[in-house]
Motif scaffolding. Structure first.
Motif, PDB file in Angstrom:
ATOM      1  N   TYR A 125      96.039  59.138  70.482  1.00 19.06           N
ATOM      2  CA  TYR A 125      94.568  59.214  70.486  1.00 19.06           C
ATOM      3  C   TYR A 125      94.014  58.748  71.844  1.00 19.06           C
ATOM      4  CZ  TYR A 125      89.775  57.850  69.233  1.00 19.06           C
ATOM      5  OH  TYR A 125      88.415  57.702  69.197  1.00 19.06           O
ATOM      6  N   ASN A 126      94.524  57.601  72.295  1.00 16.32           N
ATOM      7  CA  ASN A 126      94.043  57.069  73.583  1.00 16.32           C
ATOM      8  C   ASN A 126      94.464  57.949  74.742  1.00 16.32           C
ATOM      9  OD1 ASN A 126      92.589  54.833  72.707  1.00 16.32           O
ATOM     10  ND2 ASN A 126      94.466  53.645  72.446  1.00 16.32           N
ATOM     11  N   ARG A 127      95.716  58.420  74.703  1.00 19.76           N
ATOM     12  CA  ARG A 127      96.207  59.269  75.788  1.00 19.76           C
ATOM     13  C   ARG A 127      95.345  60.517  75.958  1.00 19.76           C
ATOM     14  NH1 ARG A 127     102.767  59.991  75.838  1.00 19.76           N
ATOM     15  NH2 ARG A 127     103.257  57.778  75.899  1.00 19.76           N
ATOM     16  N   VAL A 128      95.120  61.218  74.847  1.00 18.35           N
ATOM     17  CA  VAL A 128      94.399  62.500  74.906  1.00 18.35           C
ATOM     18  C   VAL A 128      92.971  62.278  75.409  1.00 18.35           C
ATOM     19  CG1 VAL A 128      93.491  64.367  73.454  1.00 18.35           C
ATOM     20  CG2 VAL A 128      95.868  63.649  73.209  1.00 18.35           C
ATOM     21  N   ARG A 129      92.358  61.179  75.008  1.00 19.20           N
ATOM     22  CA  ARG A 129      90.991  60.880  75.479  1.00 19.20           C
ATOM     23  C   ARG A 129      90.953  60.701  76.989  1.00 19.20           C
ATOM     24  NH1 ARG A 129      87.085  58.859  71.825  1.00 19.20           N
ATOM     25  NH2 ARG A 129      86.372  57.323  73.339  1.00 19.20           N
ATOM     26  N   GLU A 130      92.112  60.315  77.575  1.00 16.06           N
ATOM     27  CA  GLU A 130      92.150  60.135  79.024  1.00 16.06           C
ATOM     28  C   GLU A 130      92.762  61.348  79.721  1.00 16.06           C
ATOM     29  OE1 GLU A 130      93.709  56.377  80.195  1.00 16.06           O
ATOM     30  OE2 GLU A 130      92.068  55.327  79.181  1.00 16.06           O
ATOM     31  N   GLY A 131      92.870  62.458  79.011  1.00 16.24           N
ATOM     32  CA  GLY A 131      93.389  63.681  79.622  1.00 16.24           C
ATOM     33  C   GLY A 131      94.895  63.682  79.785  1.00 16.24           C
ATOM     34  N   ASN A 132      95.610  62.770  79.082  1.00 19.73           N
ATOM     35  CA  ASN A 132      97.064  62.718  79.177  1.00 19.73           C
ATOM     36  C   ASN A 132      97.659  63.398  77.945  1.00 19.73           C
ATOM     37  OD1 ASN A 132      99.754  62.071  79.163  1.00 19.73           O
ATOM     38  ND2 ASN A 132      99.481  59.855  79.357  1.00 19.73           N
ATOM     39  N   PHE A 133      98.193  64.599  78.151  1.00 16.73           N
ATOM     40  CA  PHE A 133      98.728  65.362  77.028  1.00 16.73           C
ATOM     41  C   PHE A 133     100.257  65.294  76.959  1.00 16.73           C
ATOM     42  CE2 PHE A 133      94.558  67.002  78.000  1.00 16.73           C
ATOM     43  CZ  PHE A 133      93.955  67.093  76.757  1.00 16.73           C
ATOM     44  N   SER A 134     100.852  64.338  77.663  1.00 17.31           N
ATOM     45  CA  SER A 134     102.310  64.202  77.678  1.00 17.31           C
ATOM     46  C   SER A 134     102.821  63.693  76.327  1.00 17.31           C
ATOM     47  CB  SER A 134     102.686  63.199  78.776  1.00 17.31           C
ATOM     48  OG  SER A 134     103.955  62.663  78.524  1.00 17.31           O
ATOM     49  N   LEU A 135     104.042  64.109  75.976  1.00 13.30           N
ATOM     50  CA  LEU A 135     104.682  63.612  74.747  1.00 13.30           C
ATOM     51  C   LEU A 135     105.684  62.495  75.037  1.00 13.30           C
ATOM     52  CD1 LEU A 135     105.535  66.882  72.723  1.00 13.30           C
ATOM     53  CD2 LEU A 135     103.475  65.493  72.640  1.00 13.30           C
ATOM     54  N   GLU A 136     105.859  62.154  76.321  1.00 14.57           N
ATOM     55  CA  GLU A 136     106.857  61.137  76.665  1.00 14.57           C
ATOM     56  C   GLU A 136     106.629  59.861  75.851  1.00 14.57           C
ATOM     57  OE1 GLU A 136     109.411  61.541  78.620  1.00 14.57           O
ATOM     58  OE2 GLU A 136     108.827  63.525  79.376  1.00 14.57           O
ATOM     59  N   ARG A 137     107.675  59.312  75.271  1.00 14.87           N
ATOM     60  CA  ARG A 137     107.696  58.041  74.530  1.00 14.87           C
ATOM     61  C   ARG A 137     106.892  58.077  73.220  1.00 14.87           C
ATOM     62  NH1 ARG A 137     106.318  56.984  79.452  1.00 14.87           N
ATOM     63  NH2 ARG A 137     104.278  56.184  78.845  1.00 14.87           N
ATOM     64  N   LEU A 138     106.583  59.286  72.729  1.00 16.64           N
ATOM     65  CA  LEU A 138     105.892  59.370  71.427  1.00 16.64           C
ATOM     66  C   LEU A 138     106.846  59.779  70.293  1.00 16.64           C
ATOM     67  CD1 LEU A 138     102.451  61.083  72.264  1.00 16.64           C
ATOM     68  CD2 LEU A 138     102.941  58.655  72.006  1.00 16.64           C
ATOM     69  N   THR A 139     108.156  59.863  70.584  1.00 15.45           N
ATOM     70  CA  THR A 139     109.108  60.321  69.563  1.00 15.45           C
ATOM     71  C   THR A 139     109.058  59.427  68.314  1.00 15.45           C
ATOM     72  OG1 THR A 139     110.534  60.590  71.479  1.00 15.45           O
ATOM     73  CG2 THR A 139     111.491  61.163  69.326  1.00 15.45           C
ATOM     74  N   GLY A 140     109.025  60.049  67.153  1.00 11.53           N
ATOM     75  CA  GLY A 140     109.092  59.290  65.900  1.00 11.53           C
ATOM     76  C   GLY A 140     110.345  59.663  65.123  1.00 11.53           C
ATOM     77  N   PHE A 141     110.370  59.322  63.837  1.00 10.73           N
ATOM     78  CA  PHE A 141     111.495  59.731  62.992  1.00 10.73           C
ATOM     79  C   PHE A 141     110.950  60.273  61.672  1.00 10.73           C
ATOM     80  CE2 PHE A 141     110.861  55.153  62.214  1.00 10.73           C
ATOM     81  CZ  PHE A 141     110.761  55.098  60.827  1.00 10.73           C
ATOM     82  N   ASN A 142     111.755  61.117  61.000  1.00 10.75           N
ATOM     83  CA  ASN A 142     111.358  61.639  59.680  1.00 10.75           C
ATOM     84  C   ASN A 142     111.453  60.518  58.642  1.00 10.75           C
ATOM     85  OD1 ASN A 142     111.374  64.075  60.962  1.00 10.75           O
ATOM     86  ND2 ASN A 142     112.751  65.085  59.524  1.00 10.75           N
ATOM     87  N   ILE A 143     110.469  60.420  57.788  1.00 11.08           N
ATOM     88  CA  ILE A 143     110.561  59.465  56.672  1.00 11.08           C
ATOM     89  C   ILE A 143     111.409  60.078  55.552  1.00 11.08           C
ATOM     90  CG2 ILE A 143     109.187  58.319  54.867  1.00 11.08           C
ATOM     91  CD1 ILE A 143     107.083  57.881  57.004  1.00 11.08           C
TER      92      ILE A 143
END
Ligand code: NAD
Length: 333
Positions: A125-143
């Motif tokens: 949310y914060n990244r996109v508001r600042e124009g940062n559309f990168s996925l770096e370090r946003l990896t999650g896992f399946n529940i």
């Protein structure tokens, strides 16, 4: 006329208590301050003292209340660890609570903490508001197919188990009294150690008492999987915060989501944004990128506020009319 002193009052308490006020003779005075040894004088002359999770109703407070006309403590919450029930019994003061106010509200918030920590939507949310559309370090896992360990399968824990089953997780549970209905739905009860050993995520839903205090401690971390996620929406002191910080530093604890904190009394429910916060432990916790803290808001839905208000009024009316107190809490001794 029943006179009520309502402590730790917020705008939403006043809104709901005024909206659902019964026709009967009731007078409420709203106090913003918490009830503790420094503020008991405010309660002088009130029949009923209405309190919340961080009011401190110890023996000194109860003795003052008894000597100045209070006959009932009406908790606006389910937990009662902040009331000295033994002293209340000795002094002849009754204690009532709201045993259930939308268990789903708390269970859904526990899942919200899991999803946010895992999928990092707060960071996105914060990244996109600042124009940062990168996925770096946003990896999650399946529940889906992960193991979720639920400690305490009462009203909230049960609602949480059902949410987890809906996600396709394997759900393990530990409770003094296993729930056969949950077992039929596929929840596997085990010892607490086995739950610690196997769980990818552990969520706490048991009450705080002398048996459960610091149940998540350095010995428990030793048994758990590396990178485990712990979620606490129950009571802060179930987790030994110092041990959790050590486990976070060693990467043993991979994620921590807490809605409650052992020293929350002087912090939560207030705006400290212009103050120097002196609590070193919470400041250390806030500094971790894999810790998410909300300030005791798991219960905070319209449905729960309505339930809290209407049940509290029923409890007070029953007391005033001499009826049986169905939501009374008593000392076990
Ligand atoms: P509940 O009484 O319905 O269930 C508690 C369960 O814990 C019971 O099944 C009980 O057998 C079990 N239990 C007791 N001692 C245990 C132990 N030593 N080990 C394992 N299990 C044990 O209570 P609930 O309504 O589900 O609420 C659970 C807790 O959630 C409350 O005690 C309260 O502290 C907390 N709570 C938090 C919020 C919030 O906003 N964060 C709101 C409401 C309640």
């Amino acid at each position: 006329m029943t006179k009520i002193a309502l402590f730790s009052s917020k705008s939403y308490d006043k809104e709901y208590f005024e909206r659902f006020k019964p026709q009967s003779e009731i007078e409420i005075r709203y106090f913003k301050s918490a009830l503790n040894e420094d503020t008991t004088e405010l309660a002088k002359g009130y029949d009923v003292v209405c309190v919340f999770v961080n009011d401190q109703i110890n023996q000194t407070v109860l003795t003052y209340l008894k000597n100045h006309g209070t006959r009932l403590i009406a908790l606006r919450c389910a937990g009662f660890n902040n009331v000295d029930l033994e002293a209340a019994k000795d002094l002849g003061i009754k204690v009532v609570r709201v045993p259930a106010y939308s268990p789903s509200a708390v269970a859904e918030h526990a899942m919200a903490l899991i999803l946010t920590l895992n999928r990092k939507t707060h960071k996105a949310y914060n990244r996109v508001r600042e124009g940062n559309f990168s996925l770096e370090r946003l990896t999650g896992f399946n529940i889906h197919q992960k193991t979720i360990g639920v400690i305490g399968t009462g009203k909230i824990g049960k609602a949480f188990c059902e949410i987890c089953l809906g996600f396709g997780a394997k759900v393990m549970a530990y409770d003094l009294y296993p729930d056969s209905n949950l077992e039929e739905k596929g929840v596997l009860y085990s010892s607490i150690d086995e739950l610690f050993r196997q769980s990818d995520i552990i969520s706490l839903h048991c009450p705080l008492n002398s048996d459960t205090k610091h149940m998540i401690n350095k010995d428990a971390f030793k048994v758990m999987k590396d990178g485990v996620m712990i979620i606490n929406t129950s009571r802060g002191a179930l987790v030994d915060t110092k041990a959790a910080i050590k486990a976070l530093k060693k990467h043993k604890l991979g994620y921590l989501g807490i809605d409650v904190y052992e020293q929350e009394e002087n912090l939560f429910f207030h705006d400290h944004s212009e103050s120097i916060i002196e609590d070193e432990l919470i400041m250390r916790l806030i500094s971790f990128p894999n810790v998410l803290i909300t300030s005791h808001q798991a219960f905070f839905t319209h449905e729960a506020l309505e339930q809290i208000t209407t049940t509290t009024y029923e409890n007070i009316t029953d007391f005033a009319e001499g009826n049986e107190l169905k939501n009374e809490v008593k000392s076990e001794n």
